[in-house]
Design an enzyme around this catalytic site. Sequence first.
Site, PDB file in Angstrom:
ATOM      1  CB  SER A 149       0.145  -8.304  -1.148  1.00 57.32           C
ATOM      2  OG  SER A 149      -1.268  -9.120  -0.149  1.00 57.32           O
TER       3      SER A 149
ATOM      4  CE  LYS B  99      -4.464  -1.797   1.384  1.00 56.01           C
ATOM      5  NZ  LYS B  99      -4.149  -3.084   1.766  1.00 56.01           N
TER       6      LYS B  99
ATOM      7  CD  GLU C 284     -11.686   5.366   1.413  1.00 58.62           C
ATOM      8  OE1 GLU C 284     -11.697   6.747   0.828  1.00 58.62           O
ATOM      9  OE2 GLU C 284     -11.041   4.299   1.275  1.00 58.62           O
TER      10      GLU C 284
END
Length: 411
Positions: free
Chosen positions: A395, A107, A129
């Site tokens: 990931s 991320k 968010e």
Amino acid sequence: MTKNMKHNIKKSSPFGGGGGFHADERGYYGEFGGAYIPEMLYPNCEELRQNYLKIMETEDFQKEFKQLLRDYAGRPTPLYFAKRLSETHGTKIYLKREDLCHTGAHKVNNTIGQILMAKKLGKNRIIAETGAGQHGVATATVCALMGIECVVYMGEIDIARQAPNVARMKMLGAEVRPAKSGSRTLKDATNEAIRDWINNPVDTHYIIGSVVGPHPYPDMVARFQSVISEEIKWQLQEKEGREHPDYVVACVGGGSNAAGAYYHYLDKEAVGIIAVEAAGKGIHSGESAATSALGKVGIIHGSKTLLMQTDDGQITEPYSISAGLDYPGVGPMHAHLFKSGRAEFISITDDKAMQAGLEVAKLEGIIPAIETSHAFAIFDHKKFDTDDVVVINLSGRGDKDLDTYIDYFNL
Ligand SMILES: *Cc1c(COP(=O)(O)O)cnc(C)c1O
């Protein structure tokens, strides 16, 4: 299988980097994408749309982006040949180690890109968010790095469920604002963030955490994450003497780690693309997040895509044991990859994912995030040839999921 299919790849899209699986000028991937937004949000999205490519293509931006990816996030991440896992499943398995990125997942590639974009656009305030809190933490991290004010909207229920991530965000200097309406989860937090952005169009940038949302977000986020496949290409060249694997595999929540892992292979038909979704307690259990199996065309968060909905168009509450896959839709790129047949979609239950995660821990000494554990479960579902090269995008790391692993396995 996908390998032998004829895809309607356009020869060269002037906009998207060379093919029919990238966004066109209006942000469409085939029939999916676009920007379905309220009038009041138009100026914000339009400013971004008109500037994002221009800014990204400057030498100045690229230099700063690459430098932070290297010195701050820890790139390039290794491409690791998983010997014992390969022996167990009778094929050649490589792991792209996004779990080794700063903050523990892919991320941060996107949040670094977007914070630089925000600075170039002259914004001095960031909103985001978050559901499980991972994107909130990645955003708060880069805001601390740049000394920029950060407000993260989070559903009241999620705040209670994800206390460690709330604490992390606070330590990093972010303000966590509870969303108290509706189901008090991710979609309510998203509504609050959008309201904030409408009210603060000049000084604020909204960092979206996956390849979702109105154009240009899906394309912009995919480009920031595309560093993953850019690295896989040269790393595989070094190890296997070719840039292209036979298969590239990734889990799909909104689809950003997958978009990054597929990006430079989208138009290479010889590379099989496999997308793994969360089947929760079973595709037809009423508790799943298997969008490709269950989804219909609709609009969510400003984008036309596949989403899970009732017959009268109400969005279905998704479920998965992994918070990061618990999303009722997929980004428009993935909807198009599914619809066109370019990618093969597989849904994996909670149970299969948990077992696969445990296997990787025992065979390779790597505890994957439960999202990623879903991708590892494909070996039960699909047989690969002994000389196939299969790249799995790892990931994220499993530290954040330890409590879930403990409960599940009675550790
Ligand atoms: C957030 C997250 C995901 C899901 O998000 P995508 O946008 O689909 O990549 C997957 N794995 C990990 C480790 C995550 O943190």
